[in-house]
Design a protein around this motif. Sequence first.
Motif, PDB file in Angstrom:
ATOM      1  N   ALA A  40      39.455 -24.794   3.557  1.00  0.00           N
ATOM      2  CA  ALA A  40      40.808 -24.411   3.949  1.00  0.00           C
ATOM      3  C   ALA A  40      40.864 -23.686   5.284  1.00  0.00           C
ATOM      4  O   ALA A  40      41.883 -23.739   5.988  1.00  0.00           O
ATOM      5  N   HIS A  41      39.780 -23.000   5.682  1.00  0.00           N
ATOM      6  CA  HIS A  41      39.852 -22.118   6.846  1.00  0.00           C
ATOM      7  C   HIS A  41      38.946 -22.516   8.012  1.00  0.00           C
ATOM      8  O   HIS A  41      39.121 -21.965   9.109  1.00  0.00           O
ATOM      9  N   CYS A  42      38.019 -23.418   7.813  1.00  0.00           N
ATOM     10  CA  CYS A  42      37.169 -23.896   8.909  1.00  0.00           C
ATOM     11  C   CYS A  42      37.629 -25.296   9.297  1.00  0.00           C
ATOM     12  O   CYS A  42      37.486 -26.244   8.515  1.00  0.00           O
ATOM     13  N   GLY A  43      38.209 -25.429  10.490  1.00  0.00           N
ATOM     14  CA  GLY A  43      38.772 -26.710  10.899  1.00  0.00           C
ATOM     15  C   GLY A  43      37.754 -27.831  10.915  1.00  0.00           C
ATOM     16  O   GLY A  43      38.046 -28.953  10.482  1.00  0.00           O
ATOM     17  N   VAL A  44      36.548 -27.557  11.393  1.00  0.00           N
ATOM     18  CA  VAL A  44      35.510 -28.580  11.436  1.00  0.00           C
ATOM     19  C   VAL A  44      35.186 -29.069  10.028  1.00  0.00           C
ATOM     20  O   VAL A  44      35.132 -30.279   9.764  1.00  0.00           O
ATOM     21  N   THR A  51      30.373 -32.806   1.351  1.00  0.00           N
ATOM     22  CA  THR A  51      30.074 -31.405   1.048  1.00  0.00           C
ATOM     23  C   THR A  51      29.159 -30.773   2.094  1.00  0.00           C
ATOM     24  O   THR A  51      29.431 -29.677   2.587  1.00  0.00           O
ATOM     25  N   TYR A  52      28.069 -31.452   2.438  1.00  0.00           N
ATOM     26  CA  TYR A  52      27.063 -30.882   3.324  1.00  0.00           C
ATOM     27  C   TYR A  52      27.377 -31.256   4.776  1.00  0.00           C
ATOM     28  O   TYR A  52      27.348 -32.425   5.151  1.00  0.00           O
ATOM     29  N   LEU A  53      27.665 -30.257   5.581  1.00  0.00           N
ATOM     30  CA  LEU A  53      27.995 -30.490   6.985  1.00  0.00           C
ATOM     31  C   LEU A  53      26.703 -30.697   7.782  1.00  0.00           C
ATOM     32  O   LEU A  53      25.815 -29.844   7.756  1.00  0.00           O
ATOM     33  N   PRO A  54      26.573 -31.807   8.509  1.00  0.00           N
ATOM     34  CA  PRO A  54      25.377 -31.990   9.345  1.00  0.00           C
ATOM     35  C   PRO A  54      25.219 -30.850  10.347  1.00  0.00           C
ATOM     36  O   PRO A  54      26.190 -30.399  10.958  1.00  0.00           O
ATOM     37  N   VAL A 287      29.997 -22.210   7.306  1.00  0.00           N
ATOM     38  CA  VAL A 287      29.909 -23.230   6.259  1.00  0.00           C
ATOM     39  C   VAL A 287      28.607 -22.996   5.511  1.00  0.00           C
ATOM     40  O   VAL A 287      27.547 -22.849   6.135  1.00  0.00           O
ATOM     41  N   SER A 288      28.687 -22.944   4.211  1.00  0.00           N
ATOM     42  CA  SER A 288      27.507 -22.620   3.408  1.00  0.00           C
ATOM     43  C   SER A 288      26.638 -23.839   3.126  1.00  0.00           C
ATOM     44  O   SER A 288      25.423 -23.695   2.929  1.00  0.00           O
ATOM     45  N   ALA A 289      27.210 -25.032   3.075  1.00  0.00           N
ATOM     46  CA  ALA A 289      26.461 -26.243   2.724  1.00  0.00           C
ATOM     47  C   ALA A 289      26.087 -26.991   4.004  1.00  0.00           C
ATOM     48  O   ALA A 289      26.951 -27.558   4.680  1.00  0.00           O
ATOM     49  N   ILE A 290      24.799 -26.998   4.336  1.00  0.00           N
ATOM     50  CA  ILE A 290      24.315 -27.547   5.595  1.00  0.00           C
ATOM     51  C   ILE A 290      23.287 -28.648   5.328  1.00  0.00           C
ATOM     52  O   ILE A 290      22.352 -28.464   4.541  1.00  0.00           O
ATOM     53  N   MET A 291      23.473 -29.800   6.000  1.00  0.00           N
ATOM     54  CA  MET A 291      22.452 -30.840   5.996  1.00  0.00           C
ATOM     55  C   MET A 291      21.591 -30.628   7.233  1.00  0.00           C
ATOM     56  O   MET A 291      22.073 -30.754   8.365  1.00  0.00           O
ATOM     57  N   THR A 292      20.337 -30.253   7.036  1.00  0.00           N
ATOM     58  CA  THR A 292      19.460 -29.923   8.154  1.00  0.00           C
ATOM     59  C   THR A 292      18.952 -31.211   8.815  1.00  0.00           C
ATOM     60  O   THR A 292      19.318 -32.324   8.426  1.00  0.00           O
TER      61      THR A 292
END
Length: 324
Positions: A40-44, A51-54, A287-292
Motif C-alpha cells: 500500500a505504501h511503497c510505489g515500486v 511477492t519477492y521483489l527482485p 520491502v521485506s521480501a527480496i529475490m537476491t
Amino acid sequence: MPDTLSRQLSHDDIARRFTGCGRAETRAALTRALRAYQKAHCGVYGRYEYTYLPIAAFRQAAVACFPPEKAVRVFESSRTSEEAASRHYVRDLGLYDRAIRAGFLPVFGEGPFTLVAHLPGYAVQSSLVYMARRLIEWYGDAASGFFLEDLEVLERAIHHSTASGTPLLLLGAAFGLLDLVDAHQWVLPPGARVIETGGMKTRRRHITRPALHAQLADGFGIPCAQVWSEYGMCELLSQAYARGGSVYRPPPWMEVTIFDPEKVECPLPAGTPGVIGVIDLANVYTVSAIMTEDLGVERNGGFEVLGRLQQSDLRGCNLLLGNV
C-alpha cells in the motif's frame, strides 16, 4: 488466529516486535501484515505483481514506504563497473541496531572482544561499515578498531588478545582477508575467529567458500572451524551467520527460501540449487521480501551460498519489474 493477528498488526507493531517472532505462526502473521502495508505504501512494490521483489529494483528506483528525502541514512552497496549501486533508504536506524544486536548476540555472546575490521573497497556509507562500527562500539575493547593498510592495528590487536585472553574477532571482506594472508603469515591467538563477509564478486579471482576458508585458516594459523561467515547485503537489515563450515543460520525473523530462477517464485526442495529469496522482517519501511542474485541451496535447516547467478539466469525475474 494468525489471520486475525495479521489484520490487527500495524507496521509500528512489527517494528517493535520483529525480533521476538520465534514461533512460525507469529512470523507468518507479521509477514502478511507487513506485506500488506508495503504494497500500500511503497510505489515500486505496489505496482509489482509478485511477492519477492527482485533486488535489481534497489538499483533502479527508490524502494521505500516513505518519502526518500526523509531517510535518516542512505546505505549504498559496493558496485562493479557494469552496474549501478543499490540504495537502501533507512527511516529508522534503531531497527538496524536492534537487528544487528539480536543477530550477533546468540552467535557470539556479549564479549568483550578484541574486534578488528578490515573492509577495503567499502564506502563510508556502506551498511557493513556501519554494522562493524556499531559492533566495535558495543562489544569491542580498547584494542578494537578498523584498519586498511595500517597493519599495526591488527598486530596490536593480536598482541593484546594474546596477553589479555580477550577473544579476537577479525571481521573482513573475503578478498581483503586473502590479500592479508597472501602478504604475510599470521598467527592469531587461540580461540580467535575470522568472520568473512563475502564480497568475492568485485575482485580479481574466483574461489569456492571451502577453498577460501582453508586458505584463511592456513594463513591466520587457526583451525578451519574458526573461520566463520556472515551473510548480509545493503538491501537487508538483518544478517545470517555460519559458525564454521558453509551452512548459514538465519535469525528467527529472517526466512530464506530457494527458488527456481526460471519459474516465478517456485520453491525448490532441499538440496536443489536455485536463487535465494529472503524475507527480512526488519525491513519494515522498504520491502521485506527480496529475490537476491545469489545462487544457493537449502541444507540441514539452513542454507549455503554457492555464488552469484548469471544475469542470463535472472533475466526472467528482472523482466518482471517492468517499468516500476
